[in-house]
Design a protein around this motif. Structure first.
Motif, PDB file in Angstrom:
ATOM      1  N   GLU A 157     121.301  62.839  48.614  1.00 51.21           N
ATOM      2  CA  GLU A 157     120.943  61.837  49.617  1.00 51.21           C
ATOM      3  C   GLU A 157     120.472  62.498  50.903  1.00 51.21           C
ATOM      4  O   GLU A 157     119.523  62.034  51.540  1.00 51.21           O
ATOM      5  CB  GLU A 157     122.137  60.927  49.887  1.00 51.21           C
ATOM      6  N   ARG A 158     121.135  63.586  51.277  1.00 49.81           N
ATOM      7  CA  ARG A 158     120.726  64.312  52.478  1.00 49.81           C
ATOM      8  C   ARG A 158     119.334  64.903  52.296  1.00 49.81           C
ATOM      9  O   ARG A 158     118.495  64.852  53.201  1.00 49.81           O
ATOM     10  CB  ARG A 158     121.740  65.425  52.758  1.00 49.81           C
ATOM     11  N   THR A 217     129.373  59.757  59.990  1.00 53.28           N
ATOM     12  CA  THR A 217     128.799  58.422  60.025  1.00 53.28           C
ATOM     13  C   THR A 217     129.911  57.406  59.863  1.00 53.28           C
ATOM     14  O   THR A 217     130.894  57.645  59.181  1.00 53.28           O
ATOM     15  CB  THR A 217     127.769  58.226  58.894  1.00 53.28           C
ATOM     16  N   ARG A 240     112.260  62.748  53.755  1.00 52.19           N
ATOM     17  CA  ARG A 240     111.525  61.572  54.235  1.00 52.19           C
ATOM     18  C   ARG A 240     111.243  61.683  55.734  1.00 52.19           C
ATOM     19  O   ARG A 240     110.141  61.367  56.202  1.00 52.19           O
ATOM     20  CB  ARG A 240     112.330  60.313  53.939  1.00 52.19           C
ATOM     21  N   ARG A 241     112.220  62.163  56.478  1.00 48.23           N
ATOM     22  CA  ARG A 241     112.030  62.318  57.918  1.00 48.23           C
ATOM     23  C   ARG A 241     110.947  63.344  58.214  1.00 48.23           C
ATOM     24  O   ARG A 241     110.120  63.161  59.113  1.00 48.23           O
ATOM     25  CB  ARG A 241     113.346  62.737  58.568  1.00 48.23           C
ATOM     26  N   THR A 286     129.247  63.062  56.839  1.00 53.62           N
ATOM     27  CA  THR A 286     128.520  61.893  56.357  1.00 53.62           C
ATOM     28  C   THR A 286     129.426  60.985  55.574  1.00 53.62           C
ATOM     29  O   THR A 286     130.457  61.400  55.059  1.00 53.62           O
ATOM     30  CB  THR A 286     127.328  62.307  55.472  1.00 53.62           C
ATOM     31  N   ARG A 295     116.799  62.082  52.514  1.00 53.47           N
ATOM     32  CA  ARG A 295     116.702  61.567  53.882  1.00 53.47           C
ATOM     33  C   ARG A 295     115.947  62.533  54.783  1.00 53.47           C
ATOM     34  O   ARG A 295     115.059  62.129  55.547  1.00 53.47           O
ATOM     35  CB  ARG A 295     118.107  61.314  54.417  1.00 53.47           C
ATOM     36  N   GLU A 296     116.277  63.826  54.689  1.00 54.67           N
ATOM     37  CA  GLU A 296     115.619  64.802  55.543  1.00 54.67           C
ATOM     38  C   GLU A 296     114.170  65.039  55.110  1.00 54.67           C
ATOM     39  O   GLU A 296     113.302  65.266  55.942  1.00 54.67           O
ATOM     40  CB  GLU A 296     116.418  66.103  55.548  1.00 54.67           C
TER      41      GLU A 296
END
Length: 227
Positions: free
Chosen positions: A119-120, A224, A126-127, A8, A123-124
């Motif tokens: 952050e991971r 990324t 939220r997904r 990332t 993000r995960e």
């Protein structure tokens, strides 16, 4: 199941606590509060490794050996205990490891592993919420989605290697080193399992040893791109 590697780029950086400060005394964003406990656990692994499960002691030993081998290419001292390595060290390969089981996710980031982990996780999470799954269902899918989805409880963040060096270009070495660590842990796990299967019955707690020392990596993805 298997060894998982994730690369990332990350985002902005958070403030790091003083290396001498205790986790409870550190100031900073509330979101970083769990990181202070993870930092304390990482430091303790250097001082009292016998308090940790066998797979974490093994990971620690492998990392120390690899850091010594790579020291001439990249300074590994930012990863020493008492240096707030989770918050202060940048450009690292790091592991998210289960404390109670050998599941492990290997990541690489140009920022700190603490920031990348938070952050991971966000993000995960939220997904997962967008899929409409209940918490119990999200836990069942954690192997597919990555260990970060589980949150910091029951995990250890471990910086495996620093990639910060004058002779190293991060964008060139990040993916190769990420895959190197995934292969290293996978090969060790396969060797441990083969040796255990070949061992005579009645050995010294062989089932527990294999369960503790065979890593199961979760996921692999490409780095990324920078904006």
């Amino acid at each position: 199941g298997g060894v998982g590697a994730v690369a990332t780029g990350g985002a902005g950086s958070g403030s790091a606590p003083s290396p001498s400060a205790s986790p409870s005394a550190c100031s900073g964003p509330a979101a970083y509060a769990p990181i202070y406990a993870l930092q304390a656990a990482y430091d303790e692994l250097f001082e009292r490794p016998w308090r940790f499960p066998a797979h974490l002691q093994l990971l620690h030993t492998l990392a120390l050996e690899e850091r010594e081998r790579r020291q001439d290419l990249a300074d590994q001292t930012p990863l020493l205990p008492g240096r707030s390595a989770l918050l202060a060290a940048r450009k690292v390969v790091y592991a998210i490891v289960g404390r109670g089981n050998p599941r492990i996710q290997v990541c690489v980031t140009r920022f700190s592993c603490a920031q990348d982990f938070l952050e991971r996780s966000a993000r995960e999470g939220r997904r997962a919420m967008e899929t409409g799954r209940r918490p119990s269902e999200r836990r069942k899918g954690a192997a597919r989605n990555g260990l970060a989805l589980q949150g910091p409880d029951g995990l250890l963040l471990y910086p495996l290697e620093s990639l910060s060096g004058e002779r190293l270009l991060f964008h060139q070495v990040a993916t190769p080193r990420l895959h190197y660590w995934a292969k290293l842990l996978h090969n060790f796990s396969s060797r441990s399992l083969s040796e255990a299967e070949a061992a005579p019955p009645g050995g010294h707690d062989s089932t527990a040893d294999v369960a503790s020392c065979s890593f199961r990596l979760v996921r692999t993805s490409a780095p990324t791109k920078e904006p």
